[in-house]
Design a protein around this motif. Structure first.
Motif, PDB file in Angstrom:
ATOM      1  N   HIS A   1       0.855  -1.182   0.000  1.00  0.00           N
ATOM      2  CA  HIS A   1       0.000   0.000   0.000  1.00  0.00           C
ATOM      3  C   HIS A   1       0.894   1.236   0.000  1.00  0.00           C
ATOM      4  O   HIS A   1       1.675   1.419   0.944  1.00  0.00           O
ATOM      5  CB  HIS A   1      -0.901   0.014   1.234  1.00  0.00           C
ATOM      6  N   PRO A   2       0.819   2.089  -1.023  1.00  0.00           N
ATOM      7  CA  PRO A   2       1.698   3.252  -1.096  1.00  0.00           C
ATOM      8  C   PRO A   2       1.635   4.155   0.141  1.00  0.00           C
ATOM      9  O   PRO A   2       2.650   4.730   0.528  1.00  0.00           O
ATOM     10  CB  PRO A   2       1.214   3.997  -2.338  1.00  0.00           C
ATOM     11  N   LEU A   3       0.457   4.262   0.765  1.00  0.00           N
ATOM     12  CA  LEU A   3       0.314   5.120   1.944  1.00  0.00           C
ATOM     13  C   LEU A   3       0.104   4.314   3.225  1.00  0.00           C
ATOM     14  O   LEU A   3      -0.318   4.848   4.244  1.00  0.00           O
ATOM     15  CB  LEU A   3      -0.827   6.117   1.734  1.00  0.00           C
ATOM     16  N   GLY A   4       0.410   3.018   3.196  1.00  0.00           N
ATOM     17  CA  GLY A   4       0.255   2.170   4.375  1.00  0.00           C
ATOM     18  C   GLY A   4      -1.168   1.660   4.525  1.00  0.00           C
ATOM     19  O   GLY A   4      -2.060   1.963   3.733  1.00  0.00           O
ATOM     20  N   GLN A   5      -1.374   0.852   5.560  1.00  0.00           N
ATOM     21  CA  GLN A   5      -2.687   0.267   5.833  1.00  0.00           C
ATOM     22  C   GLN A   5      -2.782  -0.058   7.315  1.00  0.00           C
ATOM     23  O   GLN A   5      -1.780  -0.382   7.956  1.00  0.00           O
ATOM     24  CB  GLN A   5      -2.889  -1.018   5.020  1.00  0.00           C
ATOM     25  N   SER A   6      -3.995   0.018   7.844  1.00  0.00           N
ATOM     26  CA  SER A   6      -4.278  -0.459   9.191  1.00  0.00           C
ATOM     27  C   SER A   6      -5.378  -1.505   9.104  1.00  0.00           C
ATOM     28  O   SER A   6      -6.357  -1.322   8.374  1.00  0.00           O
ATOM     29  CB  SER A   6      -4.739   0.685  10.099  1.00  0.00           C
ATOM     30  N   LEU A   7      -5.190  -2.604   9.817  1.00  0.00           N
ATOM     31  CA  LEU A   7      -6.185  -3.670   9.900  1.00  0.00           C
ATOM     32  C   LEU A   7      -6.649  -3.769  11.345  1.00  0.00           C
ATOM     33  O   LEU A   7      -5.837  -3.660  12.278  1.00  0.00           O
ATOM     34  CB  LEU A   7      -5.585  -5.020   9.490  1.00  0.00           C
ATOM     35  N   PHE A   8      -7.955  -4.016  11.527  1.00  0.00           N
ATOM     36  CA  PHE A   8      -8.515  -4.269  12.843  1.00  0.00           C
ATOM     37  C   PHE A   8      -9.331  -5.545  12.741  1.00  0.00           C
ATOM     38  O   PHE A   8     -10.315  -5.600  11.994  1.00  0.00           O
ATOM     39  CB  PHE A   8      -9.396  -3.101  13.307  1.00  0.00           C
ATOM     40  N   VAL A   9      -8.892  -6.592  13.441  1.00  0.00           N
ATOM     41  CA  VAL A   9      -9.547  -7.900  13.362  1.00  0.00           C
ATOM     42  C   VAL A   9     -10.809  -7.875  14.220  1.00  0.00           C
ATOM     43  O   VAL A   9     -10.752  -7.526  15.405  1.00  0.00           O
ATOM     44  CB  VAL A   9      -8.598  -9.031  13.817  1.00  0.00           C
ATOM     45  N   THR A  10     -11.933  -8.267  13.612  1.00  0.00           N
ATOM     46  CA  THR A  10     -13.209  -8.262  14.322  1.00  0.00           C
ATOM     47  C   THR A  10     -13.710  -9.656  14.669  1.00  0.00           C
ATOM     48  O   THR A  10     -14.535  -9.808  15.575  1.00  0.00           O
ATOM     49  CB  THR A  10     -14.300  -7.547  13.505  1.00  0.00           C
ATOM     50  N   GLU A  11     -13.232 -10.683  13.948  1.00  0.00           N
ATOM     51  CA  GLU A  11     -13.763 -12.028  14.158  1.00  0.00           C
ATOM     52  C   GLU A  11     -12.775 -13.069  13.650  1.00  0.00           C
ATOM     53  O   GLU A  11     -12.065 -12.841  12.682  1.00  0.00           O
ATOM     54  CB  GLU A  11     -15.084 -12.158  13.391  1.00  0.00           C
ATOM     55  N   GLY A  12     -12.737 -14.230  14.305  1.00  0.00           N
ATOM     56  CA  GLY A  12     -11.984 -15.375  13.807  1.00  0.00           C
ATOM     57  C   GLY A  12     -10.511 -15.358  14.143  1.00  0.00           C
ATOM     58  O   GLY A  12     -10.066 -14.674  15.058  1.00  0.00           O
ATOM     59  N   VAL A  13      -9.761 -16.137  13.359  1.00  0.00           N
ATOM     60  CA  VAL A  13      -8.308 -16.262  13.535  1.00  0.00           C
ATOM     61  C   VAL A  13      -7.661 -16.114  12.171  1.00  0.00           C
ATOM     62  O   VAL A  13      -8.056 -16.782  11.215  1.00  0.00           O
ATOM     63  CB  VAL A  13      -7.927 -17.626  14.150  1.00  0.00           C
ATOM     64  N   GLY A  14      -6.676 -15.233  12.089  1.00  0.00           N
ATOM     65  CA  GLY A  14      -6.015 -14.990  10.816  1.00  0.00           C
ATOM     66  C   GLY A  14      -4.512 -15.055  10.925  1.00  0.00           C
ATOM     67  O   GLY A  14      -3.945 -15.299  11.994  1.00  0.00           O
ATOM     68  N   LEU A  15      -3.884 -14.817   9.778  1.00  0.00           N
ATOM     69  CA  LEU A  15      -2.437 -14.797   9.656  1.00  0.00           C
ATOM     70  C   LEU A  15      -2.038 -13.552   8.883  1.00  0.00           C
ATOM     71  O   LEU A  15      -2.751 -13.114   7.977  1.00  0.00           O
ATOM     72  CB  LEU A  15      -1.956 -16.034   8.891  1.00  0.00           C
ATOM     73  N   VAL A  16      -0.889 -13.003   9.221  1.00  0.00           N
ATOM     74  CA  VAL A  16      -0.327 -11.876   8.482  1.00  0.00           C
ATOM     75  C   VAL A  16       1.181 -12.053   8.438  1.00  0.00           C
ATOM     76  O   VAL A  16       1.787 -12.545   9.399  1.00  0.00           O
ATOM     77  CB  VAL A  16      -0.732 -10.516   9.123  1.00  0.00           C
ATOM     78  N   GLN A  17       1.784 -11.685   7.297  1.00  0.00           N
ATOM     79  CA  GLN A  17       3.234 -11.805   7.157  1.00  0.00           C
ATOM     80  C   GLN A  17       3.742 -10.697   6.258  1.00  0.00           C
ATOM     81  O   GLN A  17       3.169 -10.439   5.187  1.00  0.00           O
ATOM     82  CB  GLN A  17       3.602 -13.157   6.547  1.00  0.00           C
ATOM     83  N   ARG A  18       4.812 -10.041   6.687  1.00  0.00           N
ATOM     84  CA  ARG A  18       5.511  -9.130   5.783  1.00  0.00           C
ATOM     85  C   ARG A  18       6.612  -9.927   5.109  1.00  0.00           C
ATOM     86  O   ARG A  18       7.125 -10.913   5.660  1.00  0.00           O
ATOM     87  CB  ARG A  18       6.056  -7.918   6.509  1.00  0.00           C
ATOM     88  N   ARG A  19       6.981  -9.526   3.911  1.00  0.00           N
ATOM     89  CA  ARG A  19       8.006 -10.243   3.140  1.00  0.00           C
ATOM     90  C   ARG A  19       9.272 -10.356   3.988  1.00  0.00           C
ATOM     91  O   ARG A  19       9.784  -9.371   4.506  1.00  0.00           O
ATOM     92  CB  ARG A  19       8.278  -9.497   1.843  1.00  0.00           C
ATOM     93  N   GLY A  20       9.749 -11.602   4.171  1.00  0.00           N
ATOM     94  CA  GLY A  20      10.969 -11.851   4.922  1.00  0.00           C
ATOM     95  C   GLY A  20      10.791 -11.935   6.423  1.00  0.00           C
ATOM     96  O   GLY A  20      11.739 -12.222   7.139  1.00  0.00           O
ATOM     97  N   GLY A  21       9.580 -11.684   6.911  1.00  0.00           N
ATOM     98  CA  GLY A  21       9.345 -11.705   8.352  1.00  0.00           C
ATOM     99  C   GLY A  21       8.581 -12.944   8.781  1.00  0.00           C
ATOM    100  O   GLY A  21       8.177 -13.760   7.955  1.00  0.00           O
TER     101      GLY A  21
END
Length: 136
Positions: A56-76
């Motif tokens: 995202h050129p200007l960044g992003q914010s996520l707020f989890v409301t339900e369930g279980v998820g995964l997130v990964q930055r490249r190389g992390g």
């Protein structure tokens, strides 16, 4: 002030196959009307569904409301996310996010956009091998 009532005409949309693997559904919450630059979407990932690699050129914010998820930055490392978790993604940080293999995940995605900065630049799909390795 503008009151926008929920309707079937502007209801839930299927996430494009170019951007997602699996079943993903999107509800628009806010669109950027200048001078505002904020967009918001409620994104529903069915088990195993995830985004392609993107940034995202200007960044992003996520707020989890339900369930279980995964997130990964490249190389992390892969991080597990749950209701109430907030994820701040830096501008142009390549990453992916989605549901765990066995649980759905819903998040509110907040982005800034303008004439020079689209919400996202989409890349390659996260392969099944990448996803399986990271969600084990």
């Amino acid at each position: 002030m503008e009151l926008i009532r929920s309707s079937t005409a502007t209801g839930t949309g299927k996430g494009p196959a170019e951007w997602f693997t699996g079943d993903v559904y999107i509800d628009a919450v806010a669109t950027a009307s200048p001078p505002s630059r904020v967009t918001a979407n409620l994104v529903h990932f069915m088990p195993g569904a995830r985004t392609a690699w993107h940034r995202h050129p200007l960044g992003q914010s996520l707020f989890v409301t339900e369930g279980v998820g995964l997130v990964q930055r490249r190389g992390g490392p892969v991080e597990t996310i749950q209701p109430g978790d907030r994820v701040h993604i830096e501008p142009d940080e390549e990453h992916w996010h989605g549901a765990s293999a066995t649980r759905l995940m819903v998040h509110l995605a907040l982005n800034e956009v303008d004439d020079d900065h689209p919400a996202a630049h989409w890349g390659d799909h996260v392969t099944d091998a990448e996803y399986t390795a990271t969600s084990a």
